[in-house]
Scaffold this motif. Sequence first.
Motif, PDB file in Angstrom:
ATOM      1  N   PRO A  27      49.311-133.912  60.355  1.00 26.71           N
ATOM      2  CA  PRO A  27      48.426-135.083  60.461  1.00 26.71           C
ATOM      3  C   PRO A  27      47.281-134.840  61.450  1.00 26.71           C
ATOM      4  O   PRO A  27      47.390-135.108  62.637  1.00 26.71           O
ATOM      5  N   GLY A  31      42.213-136.396  59.296  1.00 24.09           N
ATOM      6  CA  GLY A  31      42.858-136.371  57.991  1.00 24.09           C
ATOM      7  C   GLY A  31      43.938-135.311  57.953  1.00 24.09           C
ATOM      8  O   GLY A  31      44.012-134.449  58.829  1.00 24.09           O
ATOM      9  N   ASN A  32      44.777-135.383  56.946  1.00 21.21           N
ATOM     10  CA  ASN A  32      45.866-134.419  56.832  1.00 21.21           C
ATOM     11  C   ASN A  32      45.326-133.020  56.558  1.00 21.21           C
ATOM     12  O   ASN A  32      44.346-132.855  55.822  1.00 21.21           O
ATOM     13  N   VAL A  46      45.854-133.262  66.640  1.00 17.74           N
ATOM     14  CA  VAL A  46      46.883-133.850  65.786  1.00 17.74           C
ATOM     15  C   VAL A  46      47.095-135.297  66.215  1.00 17.74           C
ATOM     16  O   VAL A  46      47.254-135.582  67.397  1.00 17.74           O
ATOM     17  N   ARG A  47      47.076-136.206  65.245  1.00 19.76           N
ATOM     18  CA  ARG A  47      47.326-137.619  65.533  1.00 19.76           C
ATOM     19  C   ARG A  47      48.832-137.888  65.384  1.00 19.76           C
ATOM     20  O   ARG A  47      49.544-137.120  64.734  1.00 19.76           O
ATOM     21  N   GLY A  49      52.030-138.918  63.704  1.00 18.00           N
ATOM     22  CA  GLY A  49      52.344-139.015  62.283  1.00 18.00           C
ATOM     23  C   GLY A  49      53.394-138.013  61.873  1.00 18.00           C
ATOM     24  O   GLY A  49      54.101-137.457  62.712  1.00 18.00           O
ATOM     25  N   ILE A  51      54.681-134.494  60.032  1.00 18.56           N
ATOM     26  CA  ILE A  51      54.454-133.148  59.521  1.00 18.56           C
ATOM     27  C   ILE A  51      55.424-132.982  58.368  1.00 18.56           C
ATOM     28  O   ILE A  51      56.630-133.205  58.520  1.00 18.56           O
ATOM     29  N   ASP A  52      54.908-132.621  57.199  1.00 18.11           N
ATOM     30  CA  ASP A  52      55.747-132.370  56.024  1.00 18.11           C
ATOM     31  C   ASP A  52      55.843-130.873  55.807  1.00 18.11           C
ATOM     32  O   ASP A  52      54.813-130.183  55.710  1.00 18.11           O
ATOM     33  N   ARG A  62      60.718-133.627  57.227  1.00 18.25           N
ATOM     34  CA  ARG A  62      59.645-134.453  57.785  1.00 18.25           C
ATOM     35  C   ARG A  62      59.904-134.598  59.273  1.00 18.25           C
ATOM     36  O   ARG A  62      60.982-135.026  59.679  1.00 18.25           O
ATOM     37  N   MET A 130      55.596-144.789  60.270  1.00 19.69           N
ATOM     38  CA  MET A 130      56.129-143.629  59.548  1.00 19.69           C
ATOM     39  C   MET A 130      57.520-143.922  58.995  1.00 19.69           C
ATOM     40  O   MET A 130      57.858-143.483  57.896  1.00 19.69           O
ATOM     41  N   TYR A 133      56.900-145.887  55.928  1.00 16.98           N
ATOM     42  CA  TYR A 133      56.395-144.997  54.882  1.00 16.98           C
ATOM     43  C   TYR A 133      57.535-144.191  54.249  1.00 16.98           C
ATOM     44  O   TYR A 133      57.623-144.107  53.027  1.00 16.98           O
TER      45      TYR A 133
END
Length: 139
Positions: A27, A31-32, A46-47, A49, A51-52, A62, A130, A133
């Motif tokens: 993230p 943007g990603n 990095v914000r 969020g 990491i995938d 995740r 998150m 989500y």
Amino acid sequence: MADTVEFELVSPDKLVISESVEMVVVPGAEGNIGVLPGHSPLIATVRPGLIDIHENGKIKDRIFVGGGFAEVSPTRCTVLAEEAFLIQEVNRAEAEARLADAKRKVEEATEAEIAEAHRHLTISEALLAMIDYVERNPH
């Protein structure tokens, strides 16, 4: 060209993960950032969020990060995170309690403490978002 990229995620406490991955999505502040083998060199903020980490075309893990920096090269992606943990390691009740505590700290903060209190509030809000989500979009 290799079909994997070396991914390292480091928090102040420990080396969270160090492994070869097919793709990692970080993230970024703007943007990603999808990192595949052969990615152009990049340094990014990095914000807070998720990491995938992808394997066989699907999300394998995740990991929540509370912000930090990422350095990407054609063969490696390194993320230095303020905090990091697998999203399944925290439940909604813990995240809601963390958010309530962060809001209380913002209200009680002195002028010298306010910036740090707001940073913790932002991370706590992102963590709860998150969790929402992931509950709506399980991998």
